[in-house]
Design an enzyme around this catalytic site. Structure first.
Site, short mmCIF file in Angstrom:
data_model
loop_
_atom_site.label_atom_id
_atom_site.label_comp_id
_atom_site.label_asym_id
_atom_site.label_seq_id
_atom_site.Cartn_x
_atom_site.Cartn_y
_atom_site.Cartn_z
N ASP A 1 93.12 110.48 60.83
CA ASP A 1 91.81 110.99 61.25
C ASP A 1 90.83 109.83 61.40
O ASP A 1 89.94 109.86 62.26
CB ASP A 1 91.29 112.00 60.23
N ASN B 1 81.93 112.67 62.19
CA ASN B 1 82.04 113.18 60.82
C ASN B 1 80.67 113.34 60.18
O ASN B 1 80.30 114.43 59.77
CB ASN B 1 82.85 112.23 59.94
N ARG C 1 65.54 111.24 45.04
CA ARG C 1 65.89 109.96 44.44
C ARG C 1 67.32 110.10 43.92
O ARG C 1 67.62 111.01 43.14
CB ARG C 1 64.95 109.61 43.30
N ASP D 1 71.72 108.52 44.64
CA ASP D 1 72.61 107.55 45.29
C ASP D 1 72.55 107.63 46.81
O ASP D 1 72.64 106.61 47.49
CB ASP D 1 74.06 107.79 44.84
N SER E 1 83.00 119.55 61.60
CA SER E 1 84.35 118.97 61.44
C SER E 1 84.36 117.86 60.41
O SER E 1 85.40 117.55 59.82
CB SER E 1 84.91 118.48 62.77
N THR F 1 84.88 118.49 55.97
CA THR F 1 86.07 118.35 55.13
C THR F 1 86.26 116.91 54.63
O THR F 1 87.20 116.63 53.91
CB THR F 1 87.32 118.78 55.91
N ASN G 1 81.51 114.91 52.93
CA ASN G 1 80.72 116.08 52.50
C ASN G 1 81.43 116.90 51.44
O ASN G 1 80.82 117.35 50.47
CB ASN G 1 80.44 116.93 53.75
N LYS G 2 82.74 117.08 51.62
CA LYS G 2 83.49 117.89 50.65
C LYS G 2 83.56 117.19 49.29
O LYS G 2 83.46 117.83 48.24
CB LYS G 2 84.90 118.19 51.17
P1 NAP Z 1 88.89 105.53 54.65
O1 NAP Z 1 88.04 105.35 53.45
O2 NAP Z 1 89.99 104.58 54.93
O3 NAP Z 1 89.56 107.01 54.65
C1 NAP Z 1 88.84 108.13 54.44
C2 NAP Z 1 89.78 109.33 54.32
O4 NAP Z 1 89.09 110.44 54.92
C3 NAP Z 1 91.13 109.19 55.03
O5 NAP Z 1 92.10 109.79 54.23
C4 NAP Z 1 90.91 110.01 56.30
O6 NAP Z 1 92.10 110.60 56.79
C5 NAP Z 1 90.01 111.09 55.80
N1 NAP Z 1 89.21 111.76 56.84
C6 NAP Z 1 88.57 111.22 57.90
N2 NAP Z 1 87.94 112.18 58.59
C7 NAP Z 1 88.22 113.35 57.95
C8 NAP Z 1 87.86 114.70 58.18
N3 NAP Z 1 87.07 115.04 59.20
N4 NAP Z 1 88.29 115.63 57.30
C9 NAP Z 1 89.06 115.31 56.25
N5 NAP Z 1 89.44 114.06 55.98
C10 NAP Z 1 89.01 113.10 56.82
O7 NAP Z 1 87.88 105.54 55.91
P2 NAP Z 1 88.14 105.87 57.41
O8 NAP Z 1 89.57 106.23 57.64
O9 NAP Z 1 87.51 104.79 58.23
O10 NAP Z 1 87.27 107.19 57.55
C11 NAP Z 1 85.87 107.16 57.45
C12 NAP Z 1 85.47 108.42 56.74
O11 NAP Z 1 85.76 108.27 55.36
C13 NAP Z 1 84.00 108.74 56.78
O12 NAP Z 1 83.64 109.38 57.98
C14 NAP Z 1 83.84 109.61 55.56
O13 NAP Z 1 83.95 110.98 55.87
C15 NAP Z 1 85.03 109.26 54.69
N6 NAP Z 1 84.57 108.78 53.39
C16 NAP Z 1 84.82 109.57 52.31
C17 NAP Z 1 84.36 109.22 51.08
C18 NAP Z 1 84.63 110.15 49.92
O14 NAP Z 1 85.23 111.21 50.15
N7 NAP Z 1 84.19 109.82 48.73
C19 NAP Z 1 83.65 108.04 50.89
C20 NAP Z 1 83.41 107.24 52.00
C21 NAP Z 1 83.87 107.62 53.26
P3 NAP Z 1 93.32 109.78 57.44
O15 NAP Z 1 94.10 109.26 56.29
O16 NAP Z 1 94.03 110.82 58.21
O17 NAP Z 1 92.74 108.71 58.30
#
Ligand code: NAP
Length: 265
Positions: free
Chosen positions: A45, A120, A146, A148, A156, A159, A162-163
């Site tokens: 993704d 996202n 105030r 993080d 979309s 998940t 946000n989740k």
């Molecule tokens: P990453 O940190 O390498 O991976 C983020 C994870 O989020 C990967 O497992 C990715 O799936 C999954 N993901 C991406 N879009 C998704 C969606 N719409 N629904 C469910 N899972 C999703 O970063 P990246 O691959 O460059 O992705 C950037 C995204 O990371 C940001 O848009 C943000 O949503 C997410 N993120 C999450 C957190 C957290 O949950 N604490 C913190 C920072 C960023 P794949 O393995 O299939 O690529």
């Protein structure tokens, strides 16, 4: 049909991209990295996010297809061992086009205003300490924040980050924006709702910086560090992203498979 491929850059994804080009040439599909009608993302993704930002300028003129090298994804309908079937289907069948909402921000800085789209989410965080910001909804004060940070997600994207911060999962047919908190501080001065809110397409939200602070703005996977952000206005974008669906894979089946682990029949 003209297509382009973006791969994650790892060995398997590169090999799959090469295999795709070979299969596509055999079926008369035309490779065009500049002006494709279909963009194939091979990886995860996260790779689809890269593909989206790479082709942002022509977002109204193309549709995406995701191939996942691991499990199926939220933006990926095909698995690594299904390339032949995908290419055959692409050359024989018209896809169903499914359109998902995007989020838009207008960022005001000392340099002026710039606008950005996210698939996202946008995330705003303090760098040296907590983020201090006033949050207005439809030009009226909503709360003083105030904490993080704040995650502003699309349906979309609900998940993804946000989740993780306790936001609700929203079906992508609901044109909306979700504002979720990351670790807010609640006391007599700073009081926040504590739960995420969902704004409809005709509403907007302003995040107004209340002190000089270095802020990290993440636009999907892209990070921008600035110390002169004055405000960010977020709304549902006028544009959408299109996905080319060659077979059904419902959103709730994706949610079930990803988070509950049950196989889709
Ligand atoms: P990453 O940190 O390498 O991976 C983020 C994870 O989020 C990967 O497992 C990715 O799936 C999954 N993901 C991406 N879009 C998704 C969606 N719409 N629904 C469910 N899972 C999703 O970063 P990246 O691959 O460059 O992705 C950037 C995204 O990371 C940001 O848009 C943000 O949503 C997410 N993120 C999450 C957190 C957290 O949950 N604490 C913190 C920072 C960023 P794949 O393995 O299939 O690529």
């Amino acid at each position: 049909m003209k297509y382009a491929v973006i791969d994650r850059g790892d060995k398997l994804s590169i090999q799959l991209a090469e295999r795709f080009h070979t299969l596509a040439a055999g079926r008369g599909l035309v490779r065009d990295e500049e002006r494709p009608e279909i963009v194939i993302s091979i990886g995860g993704d996260g790779t689809l996010l890269q593909a989206f930002h790479t082709h942002l300028e022509r977002i109204d003129e193309l549709a995406f297809v995701g191939v996942h090298t691991g499990h199926l994804g939220f933006y990926a309908d095909w698995q690594k061992d299904e390339l032949e079937e995908l290419v055959r289907t692409m050359s024989d069948q018209e896809p169903k086009i499914v359109r998902y909402p995007l989020a838009r921000i207008e960022m005001e800085t000392a340099e002026g205003t710039s606008s950005h789209l996210a698939l996202n989410e946008f995330t705003l965080k303090g760098v040296d300490g907590t983020l201090v910001a006033q949050i207005n909804i439809n030009d009226e004060l909503f709360e003083m924040f105030r904490g993080d940070g704040i995650v502003i997600s699309t349906p979309s994207g609900s998940t993804a980050y946000n989740k993780s911060v306790g936001g609700a999962i929203v079906h992508p047919s609901i044109e909306s924006l979700q504002i979720a908190e990351i670790a807010s501080i609640n006391n007599r001065v700073y009081r926040t709702l504590g739960s995420s809110v969902l704004l409809p397409a005709h509403h907007h939200c302003d995040i107004i910086s209340r002190k000089e602070q270095r802020l990290l703005l993440a636009i999907d996977h892209l990070n921008i560090l600035r110390s002169d952000i004055r405000s960010i206005r977020a709304s549902v974008a006028g544009q959408k992203i299109s996905f080319a669906r060659y077979r059904p894979f419902t959103f709730w089946n994706r949610v079930r498979e990803a988070f509950l682990g049950y196989e889709v029949n």
